[in-house]
Write an enzyme that holds these catalytic residues in place. Structure first.
Site, PDB file in Angstrom:
ATOM      1  N   TRP A  14      11.193  16.386  50.542  1.00 12.08           N
ATOM      2  CA  TRP A  14      12.170  16.764  49.518  1.00 12.08           C
ATOM      3  C   TRP A  14      12.786  15.527  48.860  1.00 12.08           C
ATOM      4  CZ3 TRP A  14      12.780  19.512  45.767  1.00 12.08           C
ATOM      5  CH2 TRP A  14      13.965  20.074  45.312  1.00 12.08           C
ATOM      6  N   LYS A  82      19.487  21.486  54.100  1.00 15.47           N
ATOM      7  CA  LYS A  82      19.776  22.914  54.331  1.00 15.47           C
ATOM      8  C   LYS A  82      19.896  23.143  55.839  1.00 15.47           C
ATOM      9  CE  LYS A  82      17.407  24.464  50.098  1.00 15.47           C
ATOM     10  NZ  LYS A  82      16.243  25.113  49.493  1.00 15.47           N
ATOM     11  N   SER A 114       8.928  21.896  47.850  1.00 13.06           N
ATOM     12  CA  SER A 114       8.698  20.548  47.317  1.00 13.06           C
ATOM     13  C   SER A 114       7.251  20.329  46.882  1.00 13.06           C
ATOM     14  CB  SER A 114       9.116  19.493  48.338  1.00 13.06           C
ATOM     15  OG  SER A 114       8.390  19.657  49.517  1.00 13.06           O
ATOM     16  N   LYS A 165      18.943  31.415  54.379  1.00 13.73           N
ATOM     17  CA  LYS A 165      17.647  32.054  54.077  1.00 13.73           C
ATOM     18  C   LYS A 165      16.532  31.523  54.971  1.00 13.73           C
ATOM     19  CE  LYS A 165      15.783  28.456  52.116  1.00 13.73           C
ATOM     20  NZ  LYS A 165      14.627  27.697  52.571  1.00 13.73           N
ATOM     21  N   ASP A 218      16.073  31.702  46.567  1.00 10.06           N
ATOM     22  CA  ASP A 218      15.426  30.936  47.649  1.00 10.06           C
ATOM     23  C   ASP A 218      14.847  31.867  48.716  1.00 10.06           C
ATOM     24  OD1 ASP A 218      14.537  28.630  48.806  1.00 10.06           O
ATOM     25  OD2 ASP A 218      16.497  27.813  49.298  1.00 10.06           O
ATOM     26  N   SER A 228       6.324  27.483  52.949  1.00  5.92           N
ATOM     27  CA  SER A 228       7.596  27.340  53.663  1.00  5.92           C
ATOM     28  C   SER A 228       7.334  27.110  55.140  1.00  5.92           C
ATOM     29  CB  SER A 228       8.455  28.595  53.467  1.00  5.92           C
ATOM     30  OG  SER A 228       9.419  28.683  54.495  1.00  5.92           O
ATOM     31  N   GLU A 255      14.308  23.882  59.369  1.00  5.60           N
ATOM     32  CA  GLU A 255      15.732  23.857  59.723  1.00  5.60           C
ATOM     33  C   GLU A 255      16.220  25.180  60.320  1.00  5.60           C
ATOM     34  OE1 GLU A 255      17.607  21.281  59.763  1.00  5.60           O
ATOM     35  OE2 GLU A 255      17.333  20.002  58.003  1.00  5.60           O
TER      36      GLU A 255
HETATM   37  N1  LIG Z   1      10.625  20.296  51.642  1.00  4.43           N
HETATM   38  C1  LIG Z   1      11.217  21.193  50.884  1.00  4.43           C
HETATM   39  O1  LIG Z   1      10.545  21.955  50.190  1.00  4.43           O
HETATM   40  C2  LIG Z   1      12.709  21.282  50.827  1.00  4.43           C
HETATM   41  C3  LIG Z   1      13.497  20.780  51.852  1.00  4.43           C
HETATM   42  N2  LIG Z   1      14.841  20.942  51.794  1.00  4.43           N
HETATM   43  C4  LIG Z   1      15.719  20.425  52.862  1.00  4.43           C
HETATM   44  O2  LIG Z   1      15.719  19.010  52.810  1.00  4.43           O
HETATM   45  C5  LIG Z   1      15.867  18.486  54.141  1.00  4.43           C
HETATM   46  C6  LIG Z   1      14.704  17.538  54.411  1.00  4.43           C
HETATM   47  O3  LIG Z   1      13.518  18.305  54.338  1.00  4.43           O
HETATM   48  P1  LIG Z   1      12.093  17.623  54.168  1.00  4.43           P
HETATM   49  O4  LIG Z   1      12.174  16.450  53.266  1.00  4.43           O
HETATM   50  O5  LIG Z   1      11.152  18.687  53.821  1.00  4.43           O
HETATM   51  O6  LIG Z   1      11.846  17.150  55.661  1.00  4.43           O
HETATM   52  P2  LIG Z   1      10.907  16.002  56.183  1.00  4.43           P
HETATM   53  O7  LIG Z   1      10.728  16.293  57.616  1.00  4.43           O
HETATM   54  O8  LIG Z   1       9.736  15.820  55.298  1.00  4.43           O
HETATM   55  O9  LIG Z   1      11.831  14.674  56.028  1.00  4.43           O
HETATM   56  C7  LIG Z   1      13.024  14.510  56.743  1.00  4.43           C
HETATM   57  C8  LIG Z   1      13.619  13.165  56.428  1.00  4.43           C
HETATM   58  O10 LIG Z   1      14.844  13.029  57.193  1.00  4.43           O
HETATM   59  C9  LIG Z   1      14.790  11.816  57.901  1.00  4.43           C
HETATM   60  N3  LIG Z   1      15.541  11.921  59.146  1.00  4.43           N
HETATM   61  C10 LIG Z   1      15.400  12.838  60.128  1.00  4.43           C
HETATM   62  N4  LIG Z   1      16.250  12.574  61.130  1.00  4.43           N
HETATM   63  C11 LIG Z   1      16.936  11.467  60.771  1.00  4.43           C
HETATM   64  C12 LIG Z   1      17.947  10.673  61.397  1.00  4.43           C
HETATM   65  N5  LIG Z   1      18.416  10.980  62.610  1.00  4.43           N
HETATM   66  N6  LIG Z   1      18.437   9.614  60.724  1.00  4.43           N
HETATM   67  C13 LIG Z   1      17.956   9.294  59.514  1.00  4.43           C
HETATM   68  N7  LIG Z   1      17.000   9.987  58.871  1.00  4.43           N
HETATM   69  C14 LIG Z   1      16.496  11.053  59.497  1.00  4.43           C
HETATM   70  C15 LIG Z   1      13.304  11.564  58.162  1.00  4.43           C
HETATM   71  O11 LIG Z   1      13.056  10.210  58.463  1.00  4.43           O
HETATM   72  C16 LIG Z   1      12.710  11.989  56.818  1.00  4.43           C
HETATM   73  O12 LIG Z   1      12.860  10.950  55.871  1.00  4.43           O
HETATM   74  C17 LIG Z   1      15.901  19.693  55.074  1.00  4.43           C
HETATM   75  O13 LIG Z   1      17.244  19.996  55.359  1.00  4.43           O
HETATM   76  C18 LIG Z   1      15.255  20.802  54.262  1.00  4.43           C
HETATM   77  O14 LIG Z   1      15.720  22.083  54.632  1.00  4.43           O
HETATM   78  C19 LIG Z   1      15.451  21.530  50.732  1.00  4.43           C
HETATM   79  C20 LIG Z   1      14.697  22.012  49.694  1.00  4.43           C
HETATM   80  C21 LIG Z   1      13.275  21.922  49.655  1.00  4.43           C
HETATM   81  O1  LIG Z   2      14.039  25.270  51.240  1.00  2.78           O
HETATM   82  C1  LIG Z   2      12.889  25.267  50.873  1.00  2.78           C
HETATM   83  C2  LIG Z   2      12.488  25.766  49.557  1.00  2.78           C
HETATM   84  O2  LIG Z   2      13.569  26.120  48.768  1.00  2.78           O
HETATM   85  C3  LIG Z   2      11.838  24.742  51.763  1.00  2.78           C
HETATM   86  O3  LIG Z   2      11.563  25.703  52.704  1.00  2.78           O
HETATM   87  P1  LIG Z   2      10.992  25.284  54.133  1.00  2.78           P
HETATM   88  O4  LIG Z   2      11.978  24.296  54.694  1.00  2.78           O
HETATM   89  O5  LIG Z   2      10.925  26.561  54.884  1.00  2.78           O
HETATM   90  O6  LIG Z   2       9.661  24.662  53.903  1.00  2.78           O
END
Ligand SMILES: NC(=O)C1=CN([C@@H]2O[C@H](COP(=O)(O)OP(=O)(O)OC[C@H]3O[C@@H](n4cnc5c(N)ncnc54)[C@H](O)[C@@H]3O)[C@@H](O)[C@H]2O)C=CC1
Ligand SMILES: O=C(CO)COP(=O)(O)O
Length: 308
Positions: A14, A82, A114, A165, A218, A228, A255
């Site tokens: 993200w 999230k 993403s 969600k 969402d 997802s 999450e």
């Molecule tokens: N991937 C998606 O489609 C979307 C994700 N999100 C939210 O964004 C957040 C991140 O999701 P993603 O990027 O998909 O996850 P990901 O697993 O790809 O990346 C997570 C990031 O957080 C960092 N991280 C984890 N623990 C850490 C710590 N203790 N200290 C510092 N950095 C730390 C990791 O190094 C990495 O850069 C989540 O809360 C997710 O729900 C929101 C909308 C869309």
């Molecule tokens: O929040 C998201 C899309 O809006 C990403 O969903 P997931 O974390 O379940 O992949």
């Protein structure tokens, strides 16, 4: 618009999608990640916006590190995480605002898988803040012909929509994994939304926010997409895998698994009825099978659709 400097915390799926959107709009983007080469203080220096897209497990830790680093007085914080804090049950924006009370905090949340956004497929999102000017600036920074950004004055409602969600997406994955059909899925998502509204009302969120992009929007995206990770958790558990087996091969963070646990705690403290979340929790804990969870939900006491 004026070029801004944006520090992005996290380099996951993200964070990188959002970094690309801002870069494509001509803004200066600096990325910090744990284990990366750029220091946190260099990323924060004179940043107009600090956007956090790290997983919930890292939020409190990074906030504590930043409290002792110099920041521009006008820096706007944007949170895209999230999740809920396991110790306090606080949302990420509450953590950021608690640590930086004099800075505007903006929540960015919506139906934003993403992988689709990185392919420049059209999407919409919401930026919500008590500070309207800050929300409008963030809206301009990220808006483009493929990413439509709306403002909203209810940050807690927007944040809870995206957070809650994830639990429903796990349940929807189970529903599809068990091949329960379209009627079952419609019932689950609709009652899931009712459960989210009930929790949100207890938290002080506006009900109508849950019917917008960050809530219903969402839900529709994640309850219907194999992209997802939360949906994948439910789908694969319905196929017979344990949670440990699913998480071992999942790309990135789901999450909903932690959120579910935190929500059980909060619902007990505040006497909120959360039947779907309870069954998802029991499934994740290995206390019930997917079929038993379904049966528990179907055989609850019959009642009116709404409490009048
Ligand atoms: N991937 C998606 O489609 C979307 C994700 N999100 C939210 O964004 C957040 C991140 O999701 P993603 O990027 O998909 O996850 P990901 O697993 O790809 O990346 C997570 C990031 O957080 C960092 N991280 C984890 N623990 C850490 C710590 N203790 N200290 C510092 N950095 C730390 C990791 O190094 C990495 O850069 C989540 O809360 C997710 O729900 C929101 C909308 C869309
Ligand atoms: O929040 C998201 C899309 O809006 C990403 O969903 P997931 O974390 O379940 O992949």
């Amino acid at each position: 618009m004026q070029k801004t400097t944006i520090g992005i915390l996290g380099a996951g799926a993200w964070a990188m999608a959002l970094a690309n959107l801002a870069t494509d709009n001509g803004h200066e983007v600096r990325i910090w990640s744990r284990g990366g080469k750029v220091s946190l203080s260099a990323v924060l220096q004179n940043a107009d916006i600090i956007l956090s897209a790290i997983s919930m497990t890292g939020v409190s830790e990074i906030v504590s590190q930043m409290e002792f680093l110099p920041l521009s007085a006008k820096t706007i914080f944007v949170t895209a995480t999230k999740g809920l804090d396991p110790q306090t049950t606080c949302t990420p924006s509450q953590i950021w605002q608690g640590a930086f009370p004099d800075h505007p905090v903006v929540v960015l949340s919506g139906p934003n898988l993403s992988a689709e956004i990185r392919q420049s497929l059209p999407a919409a999102t919401v930026v919500a803040s008590k500070n309207q000017k800050a929300a409008q600036l963030v809206q301009q920074v990220f808006s483009s012909s493929c990413f439509r950004v709306y403002t909203n004055p209810d940050p807690i409602g927007v944040e809870l929509g995206g957070t809650l969600k994830n639990i429903m997406a796990i349940a929807a994955g189970v529903c599809d994994g068990l091949h329960l059909g379209t009627n079952a899925k419609a019932a689950l998502v609709t009652r899931g939304l009712t459960e989210m509204v009930r929790i949100g009302q207890n938290w002080g969120a506006k009900t109508e926010t849950f019917y917008g992009l960050s809530g219903l929007g969402d839900l529709l995206a994640t309850c219907n997409s194999p992209l997802s990770r939360n949906y994948q958790v439910g789908y694969q558990m319905a196929g017979g895998k344990t949670l440990v087996e699913v998480l071992a091969n999942l790309p990135g963070t789901a999450e909903g698994v932690n959120t579910c646990q935190v929500l059980i705690k909060r619902a007990q403290e505040h006497s909120i009825a959360i039947p779907i979340t309870e069954q998802v929790y029991a499934l994740l804990q290995g206390e019930v099978t997917p079929r038993q969870a379904l049966e528990e939900l179907m055989l609850r006491d019959i009642k009116p659709e709404y409490n009048c």
